[in-house]
Design a protein around this motif. Structure first.
Motif, short mmCIF file in Angstrom:
data_model
loop_
_atom_site.label_atom_id
_atom_site.label_comp_id
_atom_site.label_asym_id
_atom_site.label_seq_id
_atom_site.Cartn_x
_atom_site.Cartn_y
_atom_site.Cartn_z
N PHE A 55 9.96 -14.88 18.21
CA PHE A 55 9.78 -13.78 17.73
C PHE A 55 9.18 -12.76 18.64
O PHE A 55 9.30 -11.67 19.14
CB PHE A 55 10.07 -13.18 16.26
CG PHE A 55 10.50 -11.89 16.08
CD1 PHE A 55 11.68 -11.29 16.04
CD2 PHE A 55 9.32 -11.04 15.76
CE1 PHE A 55 12.10 -10.01 15.68
CE2 PHE A 55 9.93 -9.90 15.48
CZ PHE A 55 11.03 -9.25 15.44
N ALA A 56 7.85 -13.13 18.57
CA ALA A 56 6.55 -12.71 18.92
C ALA A 56 6.89 -12.51 20.47
O ALA A 56 6.58 -11.48 21.49
CB ALA A 56 5.35 -13.21 18.41
N MET A 57 7.14 -13.75 21.03
CA MET A 57 7.41 -13.78 22.69
C MET A 57 8.57 -12.97 23.02
O MET A 57 8.59 -12.12 24.05
CB MET A 57 7.70 -15.30 23.05
CG MET A 57 6.27 -15.91 22.88
SD MET A 57 4.96 -15.18 23.94
CE MET A 57 5.59 -15.53 25.84
N GLY A 58 9.62 -12.79 22.11
CA GLY A 58 10.91 -11.81 22.55
C GLY A 58 10.52 -10.67 22.37
O GLY A 58 10.81 -9.78 23.47
N MET A 59 9.76 -9.99 21.53
CA MET A 59 9.25 -8.72 21.21
C MET A 59 8.21 -8.54 22.73
O MET A 59 8.45 -7.39 23.36
CB MET A 59 8.64 -8.42 19.92
CG MET A 59 9.52 -8.28 19.00
SD MET A 59 10.83 -7.27 19.27
CE MET A 59 9.70 -5.57 19.21
N ASP A 103 6.89 -13.17 -3.29
CA ASP A 103 7.63 -14.27 -2.69
C ASP A 103 9.04 -13.78 -1.75
O ASP A 103 9.44 -14.13 -0.83
CB ASP A 103 8.21 -15.09 -3.79
CG ASP A 103 7.15 -15.90 -4.35
OD1 ASP A 103 6.14 -16.17 -3.84
OD2 ASP A 103 7.13 -16.30 -5.62
N LYS A 104 9.42 -12.72 -2.58
CA LYS A 104 10.79 -12.27 -1.73
C LYS A 104 10.38 -11.56 -0.39
O LYS A 104 11.04 -11.77 0.49
CB LYS A 104 11.64 -10.81 -2.61
CG LYS A 104 12.08 -11.43 -4.00
CD LYS A 104 13.33 -12.18 -3.60
CE LYS A 104 14.07 -12.26 -4.83
NZ LYS A 104 15.28 -12.94 -5.18
N LEU A 105 9.39 -10.67 -0.36
CA LEU A 105 8.90 -10.23 1.01
C LEU A 105 8.24 -11.38 1.72
O LEU A 105 8.70 -11.13 3.08
CB LEU A 105 7.85 -9.31 0.69
CG LEU A 105 8.15 -7.96 0.03
CD1 LEU A 105 6.80 -7.07 -0.09
CD2 LEU A 105 8.87 -7.13 0.83
N ALA A 161 9.63 -14.01 7.05
CA ALA A 161 9.13 -15.17 7.64
C ALA A 161 9.55 -15.21 9.18
O ALA A 161 8.92 -15.84 9.73
CB ALA A 161 9.62 -16.26 6.70
N PRO A 162 10.99 -14.89 9.40
CA PRO A 162 11.36 -14.87 10.63
C PRO A 162 10.44 -14.15 11.68
O PRO A 162 10.38 -14.24 12.86
CB PRO A 162 12.92 -14.54 10.75
CG PRO A 162 13.38 -14.73 9.25
CD PRO A 162 11.90 -14.37 8.48
#
Length: 76
Positions: free
Chosen positions: A45-49, A31-33, A38-39
């Motif tokens: 984020f994928a498009m930014g990378m 749950d913590k991981l 999650a972001p």
């Protein structure tokens, strides 16, 4: 008096049978991981990378990279 047009949509959206039950047996570590990463699985984020990698590859292709020397930094 007529009900508002969005009433049925709101009732169906908030209905208890449409809500997902929490996952059982995952453990607190997962749950913590999951919340931590999650972001990273967001499309922005994928498009930014992808754009960052593309920009660096174009930069490395067209801008010659060379080792700087002290003489290069000296003012003339």
């Amino acid at each position: 008096m007529e009900p508002p047009p969005e009433l049925i949509t709101r009732i169906l959206f908030d209905a208890p049978w449409t809500r997902k039950a929490p996952a059982k047996g995952r453990g607190w570590l997962m749950d913590k991981l999951g919340r931590l990463f999650a972001p990273l699985v967001q499309p922005r984020f994928a498009m930014g990378m992808a754009m960052t990698i593309l920009s660096f590859s174009i930069l490395s292709r067209f801008v010659p990279m060379q080792q700087l020397r002290a003489a290069d930094l000296a003012a003339e």
